[in-house]
Write an enzyme that holds these catalytic residues in place. Structure first.
Site, PDB file in Angstrom:
ATOM      1  N   ASP B   7      -0.417   2.502  -4.892  1.00  0.00           N
ATOM      2  CA  ASP B   7      -0.205   1.870  -6.194  1.00  0.00           C
ATOM      3  C   ASP B   7      -0.036   0.369  -5.941  1.00  0.00           C
ATOM      4  O   ASP B   7       1.022  -0.073  -5.504  1.00  0.00           O
ATOM      5  CB  ASP B   7       1.043   2.448  -6.878  1.00  0.00           C
ATOM      6  CG  ASP B   7       1.242   1.858  -8.264  1.00  0.00           C
ATOM      7  OD1 ASP B   7       0.367   2.050  -9.125  1.00  0.00           O
ATOM      8  OD2 ASP B   7       2.267   1.181  -8.480  1.00  0.00           O
ATOM      9  N   GLU B  68      -5.643   4.304  -8.250  1.00  0.00           N
ATOM     10  CA  GLU B  68      -6.018   4.326  -9.674  1.00  0.00           C
ATOM     11  C   GLU B  68      -7.176   3.368  -9.933  1.00  0.00           C
ATOM     12  O   GLU B  68      -7.262   2.294  -9.355  1.00  0.00           O
ATOM     13  CB  GLU B  68      -4.824   3.968 -10.562  1.00  0.00           C
ATOM     14  CG  GLU B  68      -3.935   5.166 -10.815  1.00  0.00           C
ATOM     15  CD  GLU B  68      -2.933   4.945 -11.946  1.00  0.00           C
ATOM     16  OE1 GLU B  68      -3.006   3.916 -12.650  1.00  0.00           O
ATOM     17  OE2 GLU B  68      -2.068   5.820 -12.107  1.00  0.00           O
ATOM     18  N   ASP B 141       6.644   2.618  -8.394  1.00  0.00           N
ATOM     19  CA  ASP B 141       5.435   2.365  -7.610  1.00  0.00           C
ATOM     20  C   ASP B 141       5.205   3.465  -6.580  1.00  0.00           C
ATOM     21  O   ASP B 141       4.070   3.838  -6.288  1.00  0.00           O
ATOM     22  CB  ASP B 141       5.532   1.003  -6.910  1.00  0.00           C
ATOM     23  CG  ASP B 141       6.075  -0.062  -7.848  1.00  0.00           C
ATOM     24  OD1 ASP B 141       7.319  -0.096  -8.044  1.00  0.00           O
ATOM     25  OD2 ASP B 141       5.278  -0.831  -8.390  1.00  0.00           O
TER      26      ASP B 141
END
Lengths: 170, 170
Positions: B7, B68, B141
């Site tokens: 992340d 992501e 995170d």
């Protein structure tokens, strides 16, 4: 002083080398762009950008990298794509021990054209004039890279003086 | 299969290693975050992230990095800052020869919580449950990094089948 101006993007990274003579006269020994294949995965495209930037730095040994600061007038998709390439450019500078100077788009346009909201083609024309290029630098990305290098050339004497006076740590 | 979930951010990068046993059972051998000093210049912060990610990859030898995809719901300042760190993470993967799998935030939340718009704390709770962690992964995170790794664990069998059938080149 040799300045490497960079205009980052995932598809295309513009670069421009600007040499500042002792007289203050500007010359552009080299400029161009790094294009990455559209069909390629992002990590491979970024690796290609990193490699080409490292080669450029090794071959030309610039004194500093000049790059535009964060901008906020574009949408977040553009910002993320630019951010990825910008991160890789900053990493290439860090790995080469190259200092980085950042300028806002306003500072760049103001310095190069005298007008902070100058359109693209005016930036291209003024970059051509200031560097005495035979033709307008194309595409935009190359003109923008040369423009941020010119911007640093005009700010650098002030930054040095400020640093000596202890006003600015840069 | 060992999955490294990431992340990214300039101030903090969450990471989480998720091991998928042959039985399909998930375990998290390690997780944590890389923090960079706020006062440091961006290029130095990115170089630190790159270095730590390279070390993580070397020490743990994951099979794939899960991260992501582009997101569009944040402002362009955030997107640019995330983009820079994401670019550096993708570069670390490319340099280590590590494949990258990307998932939308919707896919991640849907997989982990069963609900594509789940709030942060629900993601943390479900990550804790699925990985049988003694405590909730903190900060966000780290939970998000573990979540994208879990997402890949559940998508991977399908992706492999698709790749074998020649439907997906990934």
């Amino acid at each position: 002083m040799l300045i490497l101006g960079i205009d980052p993007g995932t598809a295309i990274v513009g670069y421009g080398l600007v040499q500042v003579a002792a007289s203050g006269r500007l010359e552009a020994p080299a400029w161009g762009c790094i294009r990455t294949p559209a069909g390629e995965k992002t990590d491979r495209r970024l690796a290609l950008i990193y490699q080409r930037l490292q080669d450029l730095i090794k071959e030309n040994r610039p004194d500093i990298m000049a790059i535009e600061e964060l901008f906020f007038n574009k949408n977040s998709r553009t910002a993320l794509a630019v951010g990825q390439a910008r991160g890789v450019a900053l990493l290439a500078a860090a790995h080469a021990g190259l200092a980085v100077a950042e300028y806002t788009p306003l500072e760049v346009k103001q310095t190069v054209t005298g007008f902070g909201r100058a359109p693209k083609d005016q930036v291209q024309r003024m970059v051509q004039t200031q560097l005495k290029l035979a033709a307008r630098p194309e595409p935009d990305d190359v003109a923008d890279a040369l423009a941020v290098a010119i911007c640093h050339a005009s700010f650098a004497p002030w930054r040095r003086r400020e640093a000596e006076a202890g006003v600015l740590q840069s």
